[in-house]
Design a protein around this motif. Sequence first.
Motif, PDB file in Angstrom:
ATOM      1  N   THR A 256      26.970  45.487  -2.247  1.00 34.93           N
ATOM      2  CA  THR A 256      27.179  44.306  -3.081  1.00 34.93           C
ATOM      3  C   THR A 256      27.273  44.633  -4.574  1.00 34.93           C
TER       4      THR A 256
ATOM      5  N   LYS B 114      28.701  36.816  -1.457  1.00 36.04           N
ATOM      6  CA  LYS B 114      28.576  38.217  -1.872  1.00 36.04           C
ATOM      7  C   LYS B 114      29.843  38.658  -2.588  1.00 36.04           C
TER       8      LYS B 114
ATOM      9  N   THR C 142      24.969  39.460  -4.967  1.00 36.34           N
ATOM     10  CA  THR C 142      24.732  38.607  -3.798  1.00 36.34           C
ATOM     11  C   THR C 142      23.834  37.450  -4.227  1.00 36.34           C
TER      12      THR C 142
ATOM     13  N   ASP D  74      21.498  42.871   1.120  1.00 33.50           N
ATOM     14  CA  ASP D  74      22.005  41.494   1.272  1.00 33.50           C
ATOM     15  C   ASP D  74      21.027  40.643   2.069  1.00 33.50           C
TER      16      ASP D  74
END
Lengths: 155, 307
Positions: free
Chosen positions: B229, B219, B232, B158
């Motif tokens: 995720t 996300k 994202t 992320d």
Amino acid sequence: MEKVTLTVNGFTQSVLVESHETILDTLRNRLNLTGTKKCCDEGTCGSCTILMDGKPVLGCLTPTLRCVGKEILTIEGISSGESLHLVQKHLVKSLGLQCGFCTPGVVMTAIPFLEENPHASRNEIKESLSGNLCRCTGYKKIIDAVENAAEEMRS
Amino acid sequence: MEYYHSPDSIKDALSMAREFDGNFIYFAGGTDVQIYRKQKLEKNEHIIDLKSIHDLNSISIKDEVLSLGAMTPLDDIIKSKEILKFFPVLVEAAKSVATPVIRKTATIGGNLLVRNRCTFYNQSQEWRNGVGSCLRDVGDICQVTGGKNDCFSRNVSDTAAALIALNAEITLINSNGMTQKPIKDIYLPCGIKFHDLDNEIILTQIRVPFSPKKWWYKKLRMRKTLDFTSLTIAATIDNQDIARICLNGVSMTPILIEEPIETLTLESLIKQARKNCKTVDNDLMPLKYRREMINVYLEEFWNSIYI
């Protein structure tokens, strides 16, 4: 095997451990401190949360050798004698546990969080405990208990 | 046999890495690598824990340029008021990683180099034995596509999405010296070898050169906590009105779309994103849904620009 010196709940002791061993296994299998629970063993459930130098860490992901020279605090070291910590007291009072397996992890997560955030909102408490899974209570009573403990800590 | 080492300088860590000749793994926070070891997906004998190298844990902002030590815990980034003021997209990304407790141990460097994931690979030895091994493990076929050449494991970092949108650079050190390069350049479009860094190299610093005029981050995941995720998207617009939109979790590598905002349209943005993402059915969320969510998120970002 390696000989290491660990400080756990204020007591310093030497113990033989494997190089790859996690502090969770050392606590449970070598020091007989079985209050810290082993559940998912892969960082998912939060049952094995302990404090290292005051910060919560997951026992199942922390190598024992990383704990050398640190102060480790487990659920066994939280209460003073027979007098429970406020978080423990309110978990009992609010019926925030059924089987109790996740409770040590919840307590060890909630205590440093409330010390750092005494004015935490209910949502912040919820988020702080989002890594602690419970299969019995449905969370509401756990959140209630931590919220009540926060209130009593402030007063 | 397994051995744990805790060097207190980069020099010592590099010399251990040379000595162990590939039979080692670096530990940053270790929150992901430990699971790979438990699942027998990581079998190197030596662990070199970088935790005791103090120079690698620092946050400084000078003239709106952020320098971050690679061993800075994600929780420290979230709590930094200065990072929140100048680089809120990075704080938002850090906040979306794992759980509050894991973020106290997990580091920014570790998250940037988190290994690609696939539902058929990130499983216990028993699970993998039952289903059949894949290209990335010891098998000769991709369990998702049935292909024999390509692995489509997804990059799930992320913070990489946020830092690429911020055009950040990293500093890398090995025995030949120090190099700096944009973060986006280290990733490779391959599920197995997902970055071009050699084994011995250590990521030491992350430098974020500008504070964006506008930003957007979102996300997609099953639960609001813990999960890696499924998609994202981090986006920034700088003072020259250049939009940098980075998608991650839907392909082997983060996908960056960079274009002046005046020439960019929502249709071209969606077209570029869908064309570049090699999305296959290797996540808990259904493939069709994840693909549709790319459009949904990009539309949300697009609408946010003009608010």
